[in-house]
Design an enzyme around this catalytic site. Structure first.
Site, PDB file in Angstrom:
ATOM      1  N   GLU A 175       0.969  -1.222   0.055  1.00 30.92           N
ATOM      2  CA  GLU A 175       0.208   0.085  -0.017  1.00 30.92           C
ATOM      3  C   GLU A 175       1.133   1.109   0.186  1.00 30.92           C
ATOM      4  O   GLU A 175       1.627   1.475   0.999  1.00 30.92           O
ATOM      5  CB  GLU A 175      -1.003   0.001   1.132  1.00 30.92           C
ATOM      6  CG  GLU A 175      -2.330  -0.494   0.882  1.00 30.92           C
ATOM      7  CD  GLU A 175      -1.935  -2.166   0.958  1.00 30.92           C
ATOM      8  OE1 GLU A 175      -1.191  -2.649   1.378  1.00 30.92           O
ATOM      9  OE2 GLU A 175      -2.865  -2.808  -0.078  1.00 30.92           O
ATOM     10  N   ASP A 212      -6.051   9.705   9.233  1.00 30.17           N
ATOM     11  CA  ASP A 212      -4.897   9.084   9.832  1.00 30.17           C
ATOM     12  C   ASP A 212      -4.511   9.557  11.184  1.00 30.17           C
ATOM     13  O   ASP A 212      -4.490  10.580  11.369  1.00 30.17           O
ATOM     14  CB  ASP A 212      -3.730   9.264   8.811  1.00 30.17           C
ATOM     15  CG  ASP A 212      -3.827   8.211   7.670  1.00 30.17           C
ATOM     16  OD1 ASP A 212      -3.654   7.059   7.946  1.00 30.17           O
ATOM     17  OD2 ASP A 212      -3.964   8.839   6.392  1.00 30.17           O
TER      18      ASP A 212
END
Lengths: 278, 409
Positions: free
Chosen positions: A53, A64
């Site tokens: 990823e 995040d």
């Protein structure tokens, strides 16, 4: 240019033959600098990563936690950009023709780069799919449908808040795999709740045959092994970028230990997923 | 109650069912938040059509906020500028000292209807945080306010007010530690508490339905101006002026007048040290379209789509984006967007204090600075209405040294 490489499909088919979950490793392009990041990326498959990823750095990564935020900041500070992200992928693909690489990030840098230009350049560079956190199905016309038109997999996130009524909406136009977010939260802030993930995957599989990767909150070999008993892939990000952070010198520069710190962690996690079902 | 249904070819029809104003707006949020954003939308649409909801709003507007706020003819500034007549919409007289409470009251009542008793908010200068803490005290709700660590230091009086009102102030140290980062952090926190918490966004931005909902709650400003000016002058205003950070006070003043062709409308962005300096907060004048905080709108950003820092002496305008409806009104040409620098605003701050006995906030001081550049050219029967959207007490620490330096004090 249309996407034809099918690396994700081949990868998940091979994993099925081996009867094990895959290991997806998240790193941010250009973290902590372009050269070290490429060296890390090249070392990932050998250390046991089945897929990558590949984070496209963004100044405001709103889904995040602190670890991945810091990783984006390190990359940007070292001159990271979309052009350099794609250049790094291209350089990786010179040696590695099989490991799937899914570009992961936020929409604005793609929008500013230009959607059609981005798709062309990403496919040409060797990308195998896209995960764009802030593009829910409601905004499919932006990037998802143009990507699907070129056969480039658009990997959608399903979360604990995605109920049965909404799941079909999320699954429509999802390809490559489904990324199940194990916690209602941001990356790297909580530990994966195994029992809840097991129940959630059973629910998801009633709706789809597509492979399911699980991420958010997997940090250790043991957690990877546990998730690997039920998921088709375990995705680890925050622990990996934390290993990068911990290897840096006092001024935030890469050291001789940086690449090794990542490969050591990845080897450990890989042992976890490989032993999960034995 | 919101105004009557606009005509088909109206500037007041937006957004569409997906929250788009032309190409702007939308719902660019993580999947974790989508079910909640959809739930807020559904609850809001129900409340919007429910007379009981608006009756409750009206009660608190009248008895708690202190509405209607006065529409005040400013005689000495009018004389000073020597042209058209200047009126102030006195939203600085609201409880908590700014227009922010208009929106907070609406969202808090909505949260209450949805059964949510835990509230989060972001704040820059602290005005929205104080308004939110106030409503939470009133309704007995838990309140957490995310505020950039830099702003926590710069705006200590407001931090203390929030604490006194029972709110928890959470300093945000990520990114540049200012409003943009406070909003990131509030969204991150909301993702983890989506089942229990309601997020009261402070400006007409964020994912749909927030831009439309905040506009509807702030439109009371323009609706009052319409009847108040009819009473005072028997006509519509000729010119409307308001400052713009995210743009909630401005859209509240403008929206009821968008279809009145004779009304010229100006939004004033913060030019900081000057647009050419690169240190400003003027998203429309100096930015371009992008996607941040759940909506597509004009943003300050670099060639790579990385969001850049905004600068303004006014913490309330110090944001690298703007509400999506303003982006659409800008591109459609209905509203003209202009700017005023830190220095222009400081001079207007001093001028208004001396000539009218009203200490304005730094934010509307930007609007007044622009008024000063154009009202002198207007005929004496032309009427300019400016939204005086906040009081300036909170700004004295920042303003006084600067005015002394400039020889204005």
């Amino acid at each position: 240019m249309n996407y034809t490489a099918s690396r994700l499909d081949k990868c998940f088919a091979a994993l099925k033959d081996e009867n094990r979950a895959g290991l997806g490793i998240f790193v941010t392009a250009g973290d902590p600098d372009a050269e070290t990041s490429l060296a890390i990326m090249k070392a990932l498959p050998g250390a046991g990563a089945d897929m990558i990823e590949f984070g496209m750095p963004f100044s405001d990564p709103m889904a995040d936690g602190p670890s991945v935020q810091a990783s984006s900041q390190r990359s940007l500070k070292a001159g990271g950009s979309m052009v350099k992200t794609l250049a790094q992928l291209r350089a990786f693909r010179e040696d590695d023709k099989t490991t799937p690489v899914v570009l992961m990030g936020y929409y604005n840098p793609i929008y500013i780069y230009g959607v059609e230009r981005f798709l062309t350049d990403a496919i040409e560079a060797g990308a195998d799919g896209l995960i764009v956190v802030d593009l829910p199905p409601e905004e499919d016309e932006e990037l998802c449908l143009p990507a699907v038109k070129r056969n480039l997999p658009f990997v959608r996130l399903a979360t604990p808040t995605t109920d049965d009524a909404r799941l079909p909406t999320v699954l429509t136009n999802t390809s490559g795999f489904l990324y199940y977010v194990s916690i209602a939260g941001v990356t790297g802030t909580a530990e994966v709740p195994i029992d809840m993930v097991t129940a959630a995957l059973a629910r998801l599989r009633k709706h789809t045959d597509i492979p399911i990767g699980v991420g958010f909150g997997i940090k250790t070999k043991e957690q990877a092994a546990a998730v690997g008993t039920v998921a088709d892939a375990c995705i680890v990000g925050s622990a990996v970028v934390d290993a990068i952070r911990d290897s840096l010198d006092g001024s935030g520069k890469a050291t001789g230990k940086t690449v090794g710190a990542v490969t050591a962690l990845v080897s450990d996690l890989a042992a976890g997923v490989r032993n999960a079902r034995s | 109650m919101a105004s009557s249904t606009p005509a088909l070819n109206s500037f007041r029809n937006g957004p569409d069912e997906n929250g788009h104003f032309g190409i702007f707006g939308g719902r660019y949020v993580a999947e974790t938040l989508m079910p909640l954003v959809l739930e807020v939308e559904k609850a809001y649409l129900t409340a919007k059509g429910d007379p009981d909801f608006w009756a409750e709003m009206e009660y608190y507007r009248k008895h708690y906020i202190g509405r209607p706020s006065a529409l005040y003819f400013a005689p000495r500034l009018t004389e000073h500028f020597g042209g058209g007549k200047l009126y102030f919409k006195r939203d600085e007289l609201n409880h908590t000292g700014a227009h922010k409470i208009n929106n907070v009251m609406g969202q808090a009542l909505l949260a209450k209807r949805m059964g949510r008793t835990k509230i989060i908010a972001e704040t820059g200068a602290g005005q929205h945080g104080v308004a939110t803490a106030t409503a939470c005290a009133l309704f007995g709700m838990e309140c957490e306010v995310f505020m950039g660590a830099e702003d926590v230091k710069r705006q200590k009086p407001n931090v203390d007010r929030m604490r006194l009102l029972g709110a928890k102030v959470v300093p945000v140290t990520s990114g540049s530690s200012t409003l943009k980062d406070a909003m990131n952090e509030a969204l991150r926190y909301w993702v983890s508490k989506a089942e229990t918490h309601f997020y009261i966004i402070g400006t007409a931005a964020g994912p749909h339905p927030y831009p439309a909902m905040v506009r509807d709650f702030q439109s009371i400003i323009g609706e009052e101006v319409r009847w108040q000016l009819e009473e005072a002058e028997g006509k519509l205003p000729d010119v409307l002026v308001a400052c713009i950070g995210g743009g909630s006070n401005a859209i509240g003043l403008f929206h009821p007048f968008l279809d009145d062709e004779s009304v010229e409308i100006f939004g004033v962005e913060a030019a900081g040290h000057g647009i050419d300096s690169g240190e400003h907060a003027a998203s429309l004048t100096g930015g371009n379209p992008g996607v941040l905080h759940g909506n597509r709108t004009y943003l300050l950003q670099d060639d790579d789509g990385q969001i850049t820092e905004a600068h303004s002496i006014s913490a309330g305008l110090d944001y690298p984006g703007i509400g999506p409806e303003h982006s659409w009104l800008h591109e459609s040409g209905r509203v003209k967007y202009v700017s005023a620098t830190d220095t222009d605003a400081l001079k207007a701050f001093a001028l208004c204090s001396k000539l009218e006995g009203i200490i304005p906030a730094l934010e509307p001081s930007h609007a007044l600075a622009y008024v000063g550049t154009m009202i002198g050219d207007l005929a004496k029967d032309k009427i300019v209405v400016m939204n005086l959207c906040g009081r300036g007490d909170k700004d004295l620490d920042a303003v006084i040294p600067r005015l002394e330096e400039m020889g204005e004090l």
